[in-house]
Design an enzyme around this catalytic site. Structure first.
Site, PDB file in Angstrom:
ATOM      1  CG  MET A 143       1.107  26.282 -40.289  1.00 17.52           C
ATOM      2  SD  MET A 143       2.022  25.089 -41.258  1.00 17.52           S
ATOM      3  CE  MET A 143       1.429  25.418 -42.902  1.00 17.52           C
ATOM      4  CB  CYS A 144      -4.829  24.282 -40.779  1.00 16.87           C
ATOM      5  SG  CYS A 144      -4.002  24.345 -42.389  1.00 16.87           S
TER       6      CYS A 144
END
Length: 192
Positions: A120-121
């Protein structure tokens, strides 16, 4: 013989917040991730590299809702020039933040990314850094995530280590994703 990677001028520490590295919400082997991240931070600071801690502002009721215990950064931020905290509301640490300006102002050309969550990030931030022309090192042992649970009729559970490896592999044509954290070297950027 493995070639020693060229030094980078910045370290981006993505969302190493209490919610993701302590207690029941912690990623598997959080202690290993924290040890590797602390080593990267120490070397970056000694070299005078730029250090940016990204801090995710989750929504109401989330484990990383601002100003709740889980939102707090787990590793201390040094009070020194070139080290800062940038809050974000999206996976990509560049989206709607000052990260690009901070790196450009310092003259950063190459950076290392570590933290949570790999797919994700961490991946989103590394991918945008690549798109912006930075040389990116994503140490294979300094980012982590959770297992993907089984989906009956679709797949078995996917172990967190596999999820992290796949997330890195998705950008491996453009980024260094095989270097261990211990081999990442830092230098001060030209603007510092």
């Amino acid at each position: 013989m493995t070639e020693t990677p060229r030094p980078v001028q910045a370290l981006i520490v993505v969302d190493v917040q209490k919610e993701g590295v302590t207690g029941p919400g912690a990623v598997p082997a959080a202690d290993v991730l924290l040890d590797r991240t602390a080593g990267l931070l120490a070397r970056a600071r000694r070299a005078g590299a730029v250090v940016v801690h990204l801090q995710n502002d989750g929504g109401p009721g989330s484990g990383d809702e601002p100003f709740t215990p889980g939102w707090a950064l787990h590793l201390p931020v040094a009070s020194r020039p070139g080290e800062s905290v940038i809050r974000k509301t999206r996976d990509d640490g560049f989206a709607g933040t000052s990260l690009g300006a901070v790196l450009a102002e310092a003259g950063v050309e190459a950076l290392a990314v570590c933290g949570v969550m790999s797919e994700m990030c961490v991946q989103a931030t590394a991918r945008t850094a690549l798109e912006l022309g930075y040389r990116v090192v994503l140490p294979h042992d300094a980012h982590a995530t959770h297992d993907v649970p089984a989906a009956p009729g679709i797949s078995e559970a996917v172990p967190a280590a596999v999820v992290s490896r796949v997330a890195a592999w998705a950008i491996s044509a453009d980024a260094d994703v095989t270097t261990p954290a211990s081999a990442v070297r830092f230098t001060a950027p030209p603007g510092e």
